[in-house]
Structures are given as C-alpha cells and as structure tokens.
Design an enzyme around this catalytic site. Structure first.
Site, PDB file in Angstrom:
ATOM      1  CB  VAL A 101       8.243   9.830  -6.613  1.00  0.00           C
ATOM      2  CG1 VAL A 101       9.219   9.187  -5.648  1.00  0.00           C
ATOM      3  CG2 VAL A 101       7.480   8.756  -7.390  1.00  0.00           C
ATOM      4  CG  HIS A 129      11.220   6.947  -1.187  1.00  0.00           C
ATOM      5  ND1 HIS A 129      10.217   6.030  -0.961  1.00  0.00           N
ATOM      6  CD2 HIS A 129      12.084   6.797  -0.163  1.00  0.00           C
ATOM      7  CE1 HIS A 129      10.471   5.358   0.159  1.00  0.00           C
ATOM      8  NE2 HIS A 129      11.599   5.813   0.661  1.00  0.00           N
ATOM      9  CB  CYS A 164      28.606  15.520 -19.425  1.00  0.00           C
ATOM     10  SG  CYS A 164      27.453  14.373 -18.639  1.00  0.00           S
ATOM     11  N   GLY A 201      -1.577   6.211   4.843  1.00  0.00           N
ATOM     12  CA  GLY A 201      -1.467   5.540   3.549  1.00  0.00           C
ATOM     13  C   GLY A 201      -0.125   4.912   3.271  1.00  0.00           C
ATOM     14  CB  ALA A 244      -6.117   9.623   2.884  1.00  0.00           C
TER      15      ALA A 244
HETATM   16  N1  APR Z   1      -6.376   6.113   1.901  1.00  0.00           N
HETATM   17  C1  APR Z   1      -5.387   5.802   2.783  1.00  0.00           C
HETATM   18  N2  APR Z   1      -4.596   4.700   2.668  1.00  0.00           N
HETATM   19  C2  APR Z   1      -4.841   3.882   1.620  1.00  0.00           C
HETATM   20  C3  APR Z   1      -5.855   4.134   0.662  1.00  0.00           C
HETATM   21  C4  APR Z   1      -6.641   5.306   0.834  1.00  0.00           C
HETATM   22  N3  APR Z   1      -7.626   5.611  -0.014  1.00  0.00           N
HETATM   23  N4  APR Z   1      -5.828   3.126  -0.262  1.00  0.00           N
HETATM   24  C5  APR Z   1      -4.839   2.276   0.105  1.00  0.00           C
HETATM   25  N5  APR Z   1      -4.245   2.716   1.245  1.00  0.00           N
HETATM   26  C6  APR Z   1      -3.134   2.120   2.012  1.00  0.00           C
HETATM   27  C7  APR Z   1      -2.971   0.624   1.841  1.00  0.00           C
HETATM   28  O1  APR Z   1      -3.845  -0.064   2.730  1.00  0.00           O
HETATM   29  C8  APR Z   1      -1.500   0.450   2.254  1.00  0.00           C
HETATM   30  O2  APR Z   1      -1.349   0.301   3.653  1.00  0.00           O
HETATM   31  O3  APR Z   1      -1.939   2.672   1.528  1.00  0.00           O
HETATM   32  C9  APR Z   1      -0.873   1.786   1.843  1.00  0.00           C
HETATM   33  C10 APR Z   1      -0.011   1.677   0.609  1.00  0.00           C
HETATM   34  O4  APR Z   1       1.106   0.892   0.937  1.00  0.00           O
HETATM   35  P1  APR Z   1       2.192   0.583  -0.216  1.00  0.00           P
HETATM   36  O5  APR Z   1       1.483   0.239  -1.474  1.00  0.00           O
HETATM   37  O6  APR Z   1       3.197  -0.377   0.381  1.00  0.00           O
HETATM   38  O7  APR Z   1       2.886   1.983  -0.482  1.00  0.00           O
HETATM   39  P2  APR Z   1       4.013   2.669   0.406  1.00  0.00           P
HETATM   40  O8  APR Z   1       3.896   2.264   1.842  1.00  0.00           O
HETATM   41  O9  APR Z   1       3.972   4.110   0.080  1.00  0.00           O
HETATM   42  O10 APR Z   1       5.368   2.044  -0.204  1.00  0.00           O
HETATM   43  C11 APR Z   1       6.567   2.572   0.365  1.00  0.00           C
HETATM   44  O11 APR Z   1       7.849   1.244  -1.189  1.00  0.00           O
HETATM   45  O12 APR Z   1       7.875   0.478  -3.318  1.00  0.00           O
HETATM   46  C12 APR Z   1       8.484   1.366  -2.451  1.00  0.00           C
HETATM   47  O13 APR Z   1       9.508   3.429  -2.927  1.00  0.00           O
HETATM   48  C13 APR Z   1       8.280   2.777  -2.953  1.00  0.00           C
HETATM   49  O14 APR Z   1       7.670   4.754  -1.706  1.00  0.00           O
HETATM   50  C14 APR Z   1       7.345   3.382  -1.913  1.00  0.00           C
HETATM   51  C15 APR Z   1       7.644   2.556  -0.680  1.00  0.00           C
END
Ligand code: APR
Length: 252
Positions: A101, A129, A164, A201, A244
């Site tokens: 977001v 989202h 409103c 990610g 990434a």
């Molecule tokens: N490059 C790539 N991936 C990375 C990096 C990086 N530098 N740093 C961390 N990660 C990975 C982590 O290993 C993990 O697998 O990014 C992922 C983040 O996962 P989450 O924290 O669970 O985030 P996300 O999957 O986007 O969450 C999904 O959950 O809380 C809700 O709505 C919220 O959109 C969110 C959804």
C-alpha cells in the site's frame, strides 16, 4: 545452468504475472510485516488493521497510518522497484499485482515513464490491498486521494468527508475485509493468462493474493525471489535466494 539464467528463460514467455509483497520495499526502509523487526512484531494487527479497531478507536488507527504515511514519504523506490518499472515498459504481456500500500511501485513507474518520455500506465500496479494515500468515507463511501500528515491528536482533528462530514478511513483492506472487486478480478484474469509467475518479497501468508501465484503454478512456471523461506518454495520451478534490490536489476 545458473539459476538466474533459468529464471530469465522462464520469464521470456509471453505472459507474466508479477506478485509483490512487503519484501520488495524492505530495501527502501519500509518494514515488512512478518520478518525480523516486522510491523506486526511491534503492533498487534487486531489492534490496528481491522474495521473493529477503527470503530473502537479511530484516533489510534489513524495515528498508526499517519506514522506509516510519514515513513513511506521519506522512502524512495529502490533498484528493485525501478528494474521492474523499466522492464514493464520494455516489453508487453507483464502484469504487476501488489499487496503493498506504499505506492513505491507507482513512484518508480512515474520515474521510468518520464525518463522514456511516455505516460505511465494508470493500471500499474494492480493494488490488491488498496493504498495509504487514498481514503474512503465511513458514512457515504466517497473515495479520494489523501496524502500528507494526519492530525490524530483527537477524534475532532481526524480527516472527514467534504460531502457528509463522515469520518474518513484509510482505503486499505483490513483483516477480515474483502478485496476490491475490480482489482481482484483483473489479478485473477492475469493469473489465468500467465505462462509464468514471478513472486517477489512475499511470505505467501495471506489469501487470496498467494492463491494467484499458486494458480499460475498449476498451469505454468513459478519463479520465487526472496532471501528467506516462503510458502511457495515447494512449488517453485526456480527459487532465487536474495534481496530484490540486488537481484532484480540482474534478472530483468
Ligand atoms: N527482498 C526481497 N524479499 C524480502 C526482502 C528483500 N530485501 N526482505 C525481506 N523479504 C521477504 C521476507 O523474507 C518475506 O518472505 O519479504 C517477505 C515479506 O513477507 P511479509 O512480511 O509477510 O509481507 P507480505 O507477504 O507482503 O504480507 C502480505 O499481509 O499483513 C498483511 O496486508 C498485509 O499486504 C500484507 C500481507
């Protein structure tokens, strides 16, 4: 063959669905949700990211989103966002769907389009989202872009609808809420068409976003880019282990 070469070959297919999560913004300084130092470690999701929490204490919820807006405003797209934006402009058939977001994909897309002297694609990315730079009126459902700081010192200073006087809420999807129909339909159509899905990610902990990658894996190929373990690892054709910002410029 080098994993990255194998991934490149899978991505050379005609239609690609890219699914991103918080990890692609980690190198921009935006904390992830479930990783070390993740947002949900500092705050309980139930206290902040639900309609019930907002009904109970709109000031606290706006305080948290105001803080996140301020944090994101001080962040910049990283080389991962930028490599994706350039790649999207360089070839047809790629659809980006994000769970984020933070609007960093949009900022990278504007920069890439301006550099090429073209208009950015308004449909990039499909936001599953919502966005913390959009609000929705809790009374009349009016939606608007809404950026900048939020004065959450009291309920009386919270942002309100100009039509409103109803309380605005962040136009993001909270736990237990359904995703925006148009975004989900577009994402599912892209998953149906895709030969390959590139997952970047996201831990894959949340549906229906994770289901998009799983759907492509059933009829096509799956490339996962993440420094850690994800729910997609056992169905991935190629797993690129790394960040990434470091890997995407090489891959794309
Ligand atoms: N490059 C790539 N991936 C990375 C990096 C990086 N530098 N740093 C961390 N990660 C990975 C982590 O290993 C993990 O697998 O990014 C992922 C983040 O996962 P989450 O924290 O669970 O985030 P996300 O999957 O986007 O969450 C999904 O959950 O809380 C809700 O709505 C919220 O959109 C969110 C959804």
């Amino acid at each position: 063959m080098e994993r990255i070469e194998e991934a490149r070959m899978l991505l050379a297919g005609s239609a690609v669905l890219v699914l991103t999560g918080a990890g692609i913004s980690a190198e921009s300084g935006v904390p992830t949700f479930r990783g070390a130092g993740g947002l949900w470690k500092q705050f309980r999701a139930e206290d902040l990211a639900t309609a019930e929490a907002f009904a109970r204490d709109p000031r606290l919820v706006w305080e948290w989103y105001g803080w996140r807006r301020g944090l994101v405003a001080s962040c910049r797209p990283n080389p991962g966002h930028r490599a994706l934006a350039r790649w999207m402009l360089s070839r047809p058939g790629v659809t980006l769907v994000t769970q984020n977001v933070d609007a960093l994909h949009e900022r990278a897309a504007r920069e890439a389009a301006t550099a090429l002297g073209v208009a950015p694609d308004p449909a990039y990315p499909i936001r599953l989202h919502g966005s913390i730079h959009h609000v929705r009126c809790t009374t009349c459902d009016f939606r608007a872009e809404h950026d900048g700081p939020v004065d959450a010192t009291s309920v009386d200073t919270l942002p309100r609808c100009p039509h409103c006087e109803g309380l605005y809420r962040p136009d993001v999807v909270w736990f237990g809420e359904s995703l925006p129909d148009a975004a989900l339909a577009a994402a599912m159509a892209a998953a149906e068409r895709a030969d390959t899905c590139l997952v970047i990610g996201t831990a894959g902990a949340v549906q229906p976003a994770a289901g998009l990658a799983q759907a492509v894996a059933r009829h096509g190929a799956l490339v996962v880019l993440d420094p850690g373990a994800t729910a997609f690892d056992d169905i991935a054709d190629v797993k690129l282990t790394g960040a990434a910002g470091a890997l995407l410029p090489k891959l794309l």
